[in-house]
Motif scaffolding. Sequence first.
Motif, PDB file in Angstrom:
ATOM      1  N   PRO A  40       0.713  -1.236   0.121  1.00 36.18           N
ATOM      2  CA  PRO A  40      -0.047  -0.006  -0.121  1.00 36.18           C
ATOM      3  C   PRO A  40       0.799   1.085   0.171  1.00 36.18           C
ATOM      4  O   PRO A  40       1.963   1.266   0.506  1.00 36.18           O
ATOM      5  N   LYS A  41       0.359   2.385  -0.614  1.00 33.38           N
ATOM      6  CA  LYS A  41       1.042   3.573  -0.722  1.00 33.38           C
ATOM      7  C   LYS A  41       1.517   4.185   0.531  1.00 33.38           C
ATOM      8  O   LYS A  41       2.341   4.600   0.869  1.00 33.38           O
ATOM      9  N   SER A  42       0.297   3.804   1.526  1.00 31.24           N
ATOM     10  CA  SER A  42       0.369   4.609   3.049  1.00 31.24           C
ATOM     11  C   SER A  42       1.631   3.769   3.603  1.00 31.24           C
ATOM     12  O   SER A  42       2.074   4.386   4.519  1.00 31.24           O
ATOM     13  N   ARG A  43       2.109   2.499   3.029  1.00 28.39           N
ATOM     14  CA  ARG A  43       3.102   1.971   3.681  1.00 28.39           C
ATOM     15  C   ARG A  43       4.584   2.173   2.863  1.00 28.39           C
ATOM     16  O   ARG A  43       5.320   1.212   3.117  1.00 28.39           O
ATOM     17  N   GLY A  44       4.589   3.128   2.235  1.00 29.27           N
ATOM     18  CA  GLY A  44       5.488   3.172   1.312  1.00 29.27           C
ATOM     19  C   GLY A  44       5.861   2.487  -0.016  1.00 29.27           C
ATOM     20  O   GLY A  44       6.915   2.411  -0.830  1.00 29.27           O
ATOM     21  N   GLY A  45       4.670   1.902  -0.504  1.00 40.54           N
ATOM     22  CA  GLY A  45       4.723   1.072  -1.735  1.00 40.54           C
ATOM     23  C   GLY A  45       4.743   1.969  -2.811  1.00 40.54           C
ATOM     24  O   GLY A  45       3.952   3.036  -2.893  1.00 40.54           O
ATOM     25  N   ARG A  46       5.256   1.368  -4.251  1.00 43.70           N
ATOM     26  CA  ARG A  46       5.179   2.274  -5.207  1.00 43.70           C
ATOM     27  C   ARG A  46       5.048   1.247  -6.477  1.00 43.70           C
ATOM     28  O   ARG A  46       4.413   1.888  -7.328  1.00 43.70           O
ATOM     29  N   VAL A  47       5.177   0.091  -6.555  1.00 39.15           N
ATOM     30  CA  VAL A  47       5.083  -0.837  -7.542  1.00 39.15           C
ATOM     31  C   VAL A  47       3.500  -1.242  -7.564  1.00 39.15           C
ATOM     32  O   VAL A  47       3.082  -1.528  -6.660  1.00 39.15           O
ATOM     33  N   THR A  48       2.994  -0.941  -8.785  1.00 38.66           N
ATOM     34  CA  THR A  48       1.464  -1.438  -9.043  1.00 38.66           C
ATOM     35  C   THR A  48       1.351  -2.660 -10.078  1.00 38.66           C
ATOM     36  O   THR A  48       2.317  -2.827 -10.817  1.00 38.66           O
ATOM     37  N   GLN A  49       0.140  -3.144 -10.218  1.00 41.99           N
ATOM     38  CA  GLN A  49      -0.117  -4.190 -11.016  1.00 41.99           C
ATOM     39  C   GLN A  49      -1.354  -3.909 -11.402  1.00 41.99           C
ATOM     40  O   GLN A  49      -2.359  -3.491 -10.615  1.00 41.99           O
ATOM     41  N   THR A  50      -1.897  -4.213 -12.728  1.00 42.62           N
ATOM     42  CA  THR A  50      -3.075  -4.047 -13.184  1.00 42.62           C
ATOM     43  C   THR A  50      -3.859  -5.147 -12.917  1.00 42.62           C
ATOM     44  O   THR A  50      -3.514  -6.459 -13.283  1.00 42.62           O
ATOM     45  N   LEU A  51      -5.233  -4.967 -12.174  1.00 45.72           N
ATOM     46  CA  LEU A  51      -6.168  -6.085 -12.023  1.00 45.72           C
ATOM     47  C   LEU A  51      -7.470  -5.604 -12.549  1.00 45.72           C
ATOM     48  O   LEU A  51      -7.621  -4.624 -12.795  1.00 45.72           O
ATOM     49  N   HIS A  52      -8.485  -6.853 -12.572  1.00 47.96           N
ATOM     50  CA  HIS A  52      -9.630  -6.270 -12.678  1.00 47.96           C
ATOM     51  C   HIS A  52     -10.334  -5.672 -11.391  1.00 47.96           C
ATOM     52  O   HIS A  52      -9.934  -5.708 -10.295  1.00 47.96           O
ATOM     53  N   ARG A  53     -11.099  -4.660 -11.721  1.00 46.89           N
ATOM     54  CA  ARG A  53     -11.832  -3.762 -10.766  1.00 46.89           C
ATOM     55  C   ARG A  53     -12.315  -4.712  -9.501  1.00 46.89           C
ATOM     56  O   ARG A  53     -12.115  -4.457  -8.106  1.00 46.89           O
ATOM     57  N   ILE A  54     -12.992  -5.865  -9.783  1.00 49.19           N
ATOM     58  CA  ILE A  54     -13.618  -6.656  -8.889  1.00 49.19           C
ATOM     59  C   ILE A  54     -12.883  -7.332  -8.078  1.00 49.19           C
ATOM     60  O   ILE A  54     -12.871  -7.777  -6.955  1.00 49.19           O
ATOM     61  N   CYS A  55     -11.563  -7.673  -8.828  1.00 45.55           N
ATOM     62  CA  CYS A  55     -10.612  -8.450  -7.908  1.00 45.55           C
ATOM     63  C   CYS A  55      -9.923  -7.572  -6.882  1.00 45.55           C
ATOM     64  O   CYS A  55      -9.531  -7.728  -5.870  1.00 45.55           O
ATOM     65  N   HIS A  56      -9.515  -6.356  -7.234  1.00 46.86           N
ATOM     66  CA  HIS A  56      -9.271  -5.204  -6.624  1.00 46.86           C
ATOM     67  C   HIS A  56      -9.872  -4.857  -5.396  1.00 46.86           C
ATOM     68  O   HIS A  56      -9.250  -5.077  -4.127  1.00 46.86           O
TER      69      HIS A  56
END
Length: 116
Positions: A40-56
């Motif tokens: 999570p961004k609030s925990r310092g994360g920067r890497v993202t991955q594309t997911l289905h909205r429902i899965c996210h």
Amino acid sequence: MARKHREKVPEWYKPPQEVICPICGRDIPEDQRDEHHLVPKSRGGRVTQTLHRICHRQIHALFSEVELETTYASAEALLSHPEMAKFAAWVARKPPGFFDGTRRSNRRKEKGQNRW
């Protein structure tokens, strides 16, 4: 003069690439794409991955930010959780554009994490 529908497609044109969801394995329509921060961004994360909205949404309904940071920071780790694996198997049978409302997991409610 040739009609437009009979003209050749320009050689530089490339159709949009398919994006496959690492959770359910289905193609993601453009209007259903969400970027998920593995940490999570609030925990310092920067890497993202594309997911289905429902899965996210299901990921955030099941897991707290602390859990995502410490234990579930990859698609493989997420799928190792029984509830997420059950969800992924269920949604994999749906058409790519399928969307349904997501409810907060009872598992998170029991832990006293009623932030939302």
